[in-house]
Write an enzyme that holds these catalytic residues in place. Structure first.
Site, PDB file in Angstrom:
ATOM      1  N   TYR A 143       0.858  -1.183   0.000  1.00 59.36           N
ATOM      2  CA  TYR A 143       0.000   0.000   0.000  1.00 59.36           C
ATOM      3  C   TYR A 143       0.894   1.232   0.000  1.00 59.36           C
ATOM      4  O   TYR A 143       1.814   1.335   0.809  1.00 59.36           O
ATOM      5  CB  TYR A 143      -0.897   0.010   1.247  1.00 59.36           C
ATOM      6  CG  TYR A 143      -1.857   1.175   1.290  1.00 59.36           C
ATOM      7  CD1 TYR A 143      -2.993   1.184   0.485  1.00 59.36           C
ATOM      8  CD2 TYR A 143      -1.625   2.274   2.117  1.00 59.36           C
ATOM      9  CE1 TYR A 143      -3.879   2.257   0.514  1.00 59.36           C
ATOM     10  CE2 TYR A 143      -2.507   3.347   2.151  1.00 59.36           C
ATOM     11  CZ  TYR A 143      -3.631   3.331   1.350  1.00 59.36           C
ATOM     12  OH  TYR A 143      -4.499   4.400   1.379  1.00 59.36           O
ATOM     13  N   ASP A 246       9.416   3.210   0.016  1.00 61.35           N
ATOM     14  CA  ASP A 246       8.293   3.787   0.751  1.00 61.35           C
ATOM     15  C   ASP A 246       8.530   3.472   2.229  1.00 61.35           C
ATOM     16  O   ASP A 246       8.193   2.399   2.712  1.00 61.35           O
ATOM     17  CB  ASP A 246       6.969   3.197   0.249  1.00 61.35           C
ATOM     18  CG  ASP A 246       5.779   3.737   1.026  1.00 61.35           C
ATOM     19  OD1 ASP A 246       5.995   4.386   2.072  1.00 61.35           O
ATOM     20  OD2 ASP A 246       4.643   3.495   0.594  1.00 61.35           O
ATOM     21  N   LYS A 274       4.679   8.838   8.810  1.00 58.87           N
ATOM     22  CA  LYS A 274       4.165   8.521  10.147  1.00 58.87           C
ATOM     23  C   LYS A 274       5.044   8.925  11.332  1.00 58.87           C
ATOM     24  O   LYS A 274       4.797   9.935  11.985  1.00 58.87           O
ATOM     25  CB  LYS A 274       3.843   7.033  10.196  1.00 58.87           C
ATOM     26  CG  LYS A 274       2.839   6.628   9.090  1.00 58.87           C
ATOM     27  CD  LYS A 274       2.291   5.267   9.255  1.00 58.87           C
ATOM     28  CE  LYS A 274       1.415   4.826   8.111  1.00 58.87           C
ATOM     29  NZ  LYS A 274      -0.011   4.800   8.349  1.00 58.87           N
TER      30      LYS A 274
HETATM   31  N1  PMP Z   1       2.788   4.092   2.362  1.00 59.11           N
HETATM   32  C1  PMP Z   1       2.659   3.155   3.295  1.00 59.11           C
HETATM   33  C2  PMP Z   1       3.677   2.067   3.386  1.00 59.11           C
HETATM   34  C3  PMP Z   1       1.594   3.180   4.191  1.00 59.11           C
HETATM   35  O1  PMP Z   1       1.473   2.223   5.098  1.00 59.11           O
HETATM   36  C4  PMP Z   1       0.658   4.238   4.090  1.00 59.11           C
HETATM   37  C5  PMP Z   1      -0.525   4.353   5.051  1.00 59.11           C
HETATM   38  N2  PMP Z   1      -0.718   3.344   5.930  1.00 59.11           N
HETATM   39  C6  PMP Z   1       0.835   5.202   3.107  1.00 59.11           C
HETATM   40  C7  PMP Z   1       1.910   5.107   2.253  1.00 59.11           C
HETATM   41  C8  PMP Z   1      -0.134   6.349   2.957  1.00 59.11           C
HETATM   42  O2  PMP Z   1       0.009   7.208   4.018  1.00 59.11           O
HETATM   43  P1  PMP Z   1      -1.184   8.219   4.428  1.00 59.11           P
HETATM   44  O3  PMP Z   1      -2.284   7.369   4.973  1.00 59.11           O
HETATM   45  O4  PMP Z   1      -0.555   9.106   5.447  1.00 59.11           O
HETATM   46  O5  PMP Z   1      -1.557   8.951   3.217  1.00 59.11           O
END
Ligand code: PMP
Length: 436
Positions: A143, A246, A274
């Protein structure tokens, strides 16, 4: 369960009248178990009836130090006295960029954003602008955010059991995403070097970026096999592809310099979010100078009204500073390991086939006989028991995610006593789940 918390239940009813399903992210909806939280402190959150939960959801990962952390909040409170949004370069954003560059080995320069989705989306645009190519390769079950390019074969595709083993396909996980977008996307299998080599021989020269969660944290927390990330690095070098880590989940969590430091593999671009703000909405793209400088007038656009605003940069400045002063990662590893070992011991004693993946600060639990290596294996685990267990856990005051593929997180405020209490409650919850 909401029915056991009357005030929270009433509040959720009110929320559902004005907000679809009462949540502002679809991933939060969990039927009658949807968490409704009034406040958080340290490693605990409390609902409207004052019921406490030991928190391993931690806002889906960001709350690395603990809720309402005084060191972070004091800096924010001091900073906002002087205004929050100037759309002009200000002190805290430079300090945040300097911290990131100091902590993350592959980062020469930084641009700030407000969410993980913003950061990966901008990183992909930057890779496309830099290479002049359009295709992007992502992994099954990964994701990267809530936007059309990446809402394909995400954890939400799990129950659809899409494609066949070895033949990954783009499965769109939201209506409203144009089918045409799939033409810009290639999907690969986690840890499958042979498949990737084959794909790159065919299409490598047209690929702008490989985007990868260095630990497949949205699909059980599956680790890369030894050498897999280096293999991706080498393949990207061969074909002139931009390697994007990511690090939205791994950054400032599994090590001060995230996966780049932990695995010793240098991405071209990394997306952080995060943990860098302890829950304040901030994210960053960091990377090599020549790629980052493609964000130039007339070249790649990166923009935002709120990017680098005072509130979130003050929070990130304090969070990153605190991490460099205190042994945050030693503590996360200690309590996380205690939790992993305890869960393993209980499940073994109850003769439940299981595997724990990832690292102490971020780990996944799958219930299966064989050890999952890729997302398709996660699909084949005992999801029914896992889901029931998560429901029993939240009822017992242990807050995790509703999706068994998601990882557990620990924070600096968890104590060994919290972990011991969690393990007691886990065993009771497991007994109940097994009876259902
Ligand atoms: N990349 C990863 C690996 C994630 O786990 C997430 C959200 N859980 C995102 C991108 C997207 O982040 P956001 O919800 O802050 O847009």
């Amino acid at each position: 369960m909401l029915k056991d918390s009357p005030k929270s239940h009433a509040f959720f009813e009110r929320a559902q009248k004005v907000i679809p399903f009462g949540v502002n992210s679809s991933h939060r909806y969990w039927g009658e178990n949807t968490p409704v939280i009034q406040r958080g402190e340290g490693a605990y959150v409390y609902d409207f009836d004052g019921k406490s939960y030991i928190d391993y959801r931690l806002g889906f990962g960001p709350v690395i130090l603990g809720h309402a952390h005084p060191f972070v909040n004091q800096r924010v409170i001091a900073a906002i006295q002087n205004g929050v949004s100037f759309s002009a370069t200000q002190e805290y954003e430079v300090r945040v960029a300097e911290h990131i560059i100091k902590m993350c080995p592959s980062v020469d320069m930084v641009r700030l954003d407000n969410s993980g989705s913003d950061a990966t989306r901008h990183a992909i645009r930057l890779a496309r602008g830099y290479t002049g190519r359009d295709l992007v390769l992502k992994f099954e079950g990964a994701y990267h955010g809530d936007y059309d390019y990446m809402l394909w074969t995400t954890p939400d595709s799990l129950k659809s059991r899409v494609g066949k083993r070895g033949e990954p396909i783009g499965h769109k996980t939201s209506q409203g995403v144009p089918d045409l977008v799939s033409q810009l996307l290639l999907i690969a299998v986690w840890n499958d070097r042979e498949g990737i080599e084959k794909l790159l021989k065919e299409k490598g020269d047209s690929i702008a970026a490989i985007i990868v969660e260095p630990i497949l944290a949205n699909a059980g927390g599956l680790m890369p096999e030894p050498g897999f990330l280096q293999f991706l690095r080498n393949q990207c070098d061969i074909y002139g592809i931009v390697l994007i880590f990511d690090e939205v989940k791994t950054g400032f969590r599994i090590a001060p310099g995230g996966a780049g430091e932990y695995f010793g593999v240098q991405a071209d671009l990394s997306a952080y979010a995060k943990a860098m703000g302890n829950g304040y909405p901030i994210s960053a793209i960091g990377g090599k100078r020549d790629i980052m400088m493609t964000i130039a007038p007339g070249k790649v656009v990166h923009a935002g009204t709120y990017t680098g605003n005072v509130v979130v940069t003050a929070a990130a400045d304090a969070t990153l500073e605190y991490m460099q002063q205190q042994d945050v990662f030693g503590h996360l590893n200690h309590v996380g390991q205690q939790l992993m070992d305890g869960l393993d011991e209980i499940l073994t004693r109850h003769q439940i086939n299981h595997h724990i993946h990832g690292l102490p600060s971020l780990f996944g639990l799958t219930l299966s006989e064989s050890n999952p290596k890729d997302w398709r294996d996660v699909v084949d685990t005992n999801l029914e028991l896992s889901e029931q267990l998560l429901i029993e856990l939240v009822n017992a005051g242990i807050m995790t995610d509703s999706d068994p593929q998601q990882t557990w997180y620990v924070c600096e405020s968890h104590t060994s006593e919290d972990i011991a209490e969690t393990l007691n409650r886990f065993e009771t919850a497991l007994r109940k789940a097994l009876q259902k």
